[in-house]
Enzyme design. Structure first.
Site, PDB file in Angstrom:
ATOM      1  N   ARG A 258      13.642 -31.309   6.768  1.00  0.00           N
ATOM      2  CA  ARG A 258      13.115 -31.602   5.437  1.00  0.00           C
ATOM      3  C   ARG A 258      13.008 -33.111   5.271  1.00  0.00           C
ATOM      4  O   ARG A 258      13.639 -33.878   6.004  1.00  0.00           O
ATOM      5  CB  ARG A 258      14.020 -31.012   4.355  1.00  0.00           C
ATOM      6  CG  ARG A 258      14.139 -29.493   4.398  1.00  0.00           C
ATOM      7  CD  ARG A 258      15.081 -28.998   3.318  1.00  0.00           C
ATOM      8  NE  ARG A 258      15.164 -27.551   3.294  1.00  0.00           N
ATOM      9  CZ  ARG A 258      16.009 -26.833   4.034  1.00  0.00           C
ATOM     10  NH1 ARG A 258      16.844 -27.445   4.855  1.00  0.00           N
ATOM     11  NH2 ARG A 258      16.017 -25.516   3.957  1.00  0.00           N
TER      12      ARG A 258
ATOM     13  N   LYS B 263      20.347 -28.580   3.230  1.00  0.00           N
ATOM     14  CA  LYS B 263      20.706 -28.121   1.890  1.00  0.00           C
ATOM     15  C   LYS B 263      21.972 -27.282   1.946  1.00  0.00           C
ATOM     16  O   LYS B 263      22.200 -26.526   2.884  1.00  0.00           O
ATOM     17  CB  LYS B 263      19.558 -27.305   1.305  1.00  0.00           C
ATOM     18  CG  LYS B 263      18.295 -28.111   1.044  1.00  0.00           C
ATOM     19  CD  LYS B 263      17.158 -27.235   0.572  1.00  0.00           C
ATOM     20  CE  LYS B 263      17.447 -26.619  -0.781  1.00  0.00           C
ATOM     21  NZ  LYS B 263      16.283 -25.860  -1.303  1.00  0.00           N
TER      22      LYS B 263
ATOM     23  N   HIS C 274       6.271 -31.839   4.323  1.00  0.00           N
ATOM     24  CA  HIS C 274       6.642 -30.426   4.388  1.00  0.00           C
ATOM     25  C   HIS C 274       5.632 -29.635   5.220  1.00  0.00           C
ATOM     26  O   HIS C 274       5.991 -28.626   5.836  1.00  0.00           O
ATOM     27  CB  HIS C 274       6.744 -29.839   2.986  1.00  0.00           C
ATOM     28  CG  HIS C 274       7.579 -28.601   2.901  1.00  0.00           C
ATOM     29  ND1 HIS C 274       8.940 -28.614   3.144  1.00  0.00           N
ATOM     30  CD2 HIS C 274       7.263 -27.314   2.623  1.00  0.00           C
ATOM     31  CE1 HIS C 274       9.416 -27.386   3.007  1.00  0.00           C
ATOM     32  NE2 HIS C 274       8.413 -26.574   2.702  1.00  0.00           N
TER      33      HIS C 274
ATOM     34  N   ARG D 244       6.814 -29.657   8.651  1.00  0.00           N
ATOM     35  CA  ARG D 244       7.905 -28.690   8.845  1.00  0.00           C
ATOM     36  C   ARG D 244       7.326 -27.292   9.113  1.00  0.00           C
ATOM     37  O   ARG D 244       7.817 -26.571   9.990  1.00  0.00           O
ATOM     38  CB  ARG D 244       8.796 -28.686   7.599  1.00  0.00           C
ATOM     39  CG  ARG D 244       9.926 -27.665   7.609  1.00  0.00           C
ATOM     40  CD  ARG D 244      10.830 -27.901   6.394  1.00  0.00           C
ATOM     41  NE  ARG D 244      11.757 -26.814   6.162  1.00  0.00           N
ATOM     42  CZ  ARG D 244      12.911 -26.658   6.800  1.00  0.00           C
ATOM     43  NH1 ARG D 244      13.265 -27.526   7.728  1.00  0.00           N
ATOM     44  NH2 ARG D 244      13.707 -25.654   6.521  1.00  0.00           N
TER      45      ARG D 244
END
Length: 314
Positions: free
Chosen positions: A201, A226, A298, A301
């Site tokens: 991320r 996270k 993103h 990703r």
């Protein structure tokens, strides 16, 4: 209520509420009779709750990350500023009767209409407000009616956008757009290659340290994501070779940032997104398909995920 609280050994009579089957009207009556009781019952201002929620609830009890605490803090700053403007009070003078469901609804509309926030951002702000009010219900049951109406505000539904990812030709064009004759260009190539090969991320990219890279046999990248979840991401030979050259060029302390700015500090999320956008525009000159894609960090990703899927990884 005071006698029952003493009998049960509660320090604060508000804690006794949870042993009763009470309605908001009954709690308001109890609050009136406790006007001469503990000071916490007379203070309707949520400022003490905000401090306790951020420090005790999030940091001490839940062990939330600094990014989570900062996100919640920013939500409450926006809310208090909006509430102060609407009610003509200073933020420290606002009480729970001011922060009712009507004001919270107006605040959410303000985020979308005036600040041009997305529905997703609006829902994230509302989740933070829900968490605060759920916590406040334990400390101020005399405001159970107001709190219940705020907690009843629903999350707004939104369309889920089509996921964007790059094919192999677009990835090659993007990496080739970096000017390897400059220090910043070589750093950006390492950044983009890591984003495509490891799929971190943007917050994980910004937080990477030199010590997070393990080269040699079984080369991998250590990432803290996270929820403080840690993972070891294997690195392909090309990515390992690129990082080996980059680490040899930059040198420095192992605790230093892997992708530093010109001043030696960690890159911010905005800085990373800016560099990605810059190189996408340059790459689009040689790869027209990039002009039709909204490419972000993103997206890289998702590109990593699709490349793994194409190789048969689940």
């Amino acid at each position: 209520m005071l006698a029952l609280s003493t009998y049960l050994g509660h320090v604060n009579p508000t804690d006794t509420y949870w042993y009763l089957s009470a309605s908001p009207e009954l709690i308001e009556l109890v609050a009136e009779r406790l006007e001469d009781g503990p000071a916490v019952m007379r203070d309707d201002r949520p400022r003490a709750n905000l401090e306790a929620f951020l420090t005790e609830r999030l940091m001490a009890q839940r062990g939330a990350s600094p990014n989570t605490v900062a996100s919640y803090r920013d939500t409450f700053r926006l809310l208090l500023r909006f509430g102060a403007e609407q009610k003509g009070k200073r933020p420290c003078e606002l009480d729970f009767s001011d922060l009712d469901a009507a004001l919270i609804g107006a605040f959410l509309e303000h985020l979308e209409v005036v600040r041009n926030n997305s529905v997703r951002t609006r829902n994230n702000r509302l989740s933070a407000i829900h968490s605060l009010f759920a916590y406040s219900a334990l400390r101020h049951p005399e405001h159970a009616g107001t709190i219940q109406r705020v907690l009843a505000i629903p999350i707004k539904l939104t369309d889920r956008k089509l996921v964007t990812y790059l094919n192999d030709d677009e990835v090659d064009a993007l990496l080739g757009a970096c000017d390897l004759g400059t220090w910043a260009g070589r750093r950006d190539q390492a950044l983009l290659d890591l984003a495509v090969e490891a799929g971190p991320r943007i917050s994980e990219l910004a937080a990477l340290k030199r010590s997070d890279v393990t080269l040699g046999r079984g080369a991998n990248l250590h990432v803290t994501g996270k929820g403080r979840k840690q993972r070891q991401v294997p690195l392909a030979q090309g990515a390992a070779r690129l990082l080996r050259a980059w680490l040899a060029e930059t040198g420095g302390d192992s605790a230093g940032p892997l992708l530093p700015t010109t001043t030696g500090s960690h890159m911010s999320r905005d800085a990373i997104e800016h560099r990605v956008t810059l190189h996408v525009k340059r790459a689009a000159a040689n790869c027209p398909s990039l002009q039709r894609k909204p490419v972000t960090t993103h997206s890289l990703r998702h590109t990593c995920a699709m490349r793994l899927r194409a190789k048969g990884c689940q």
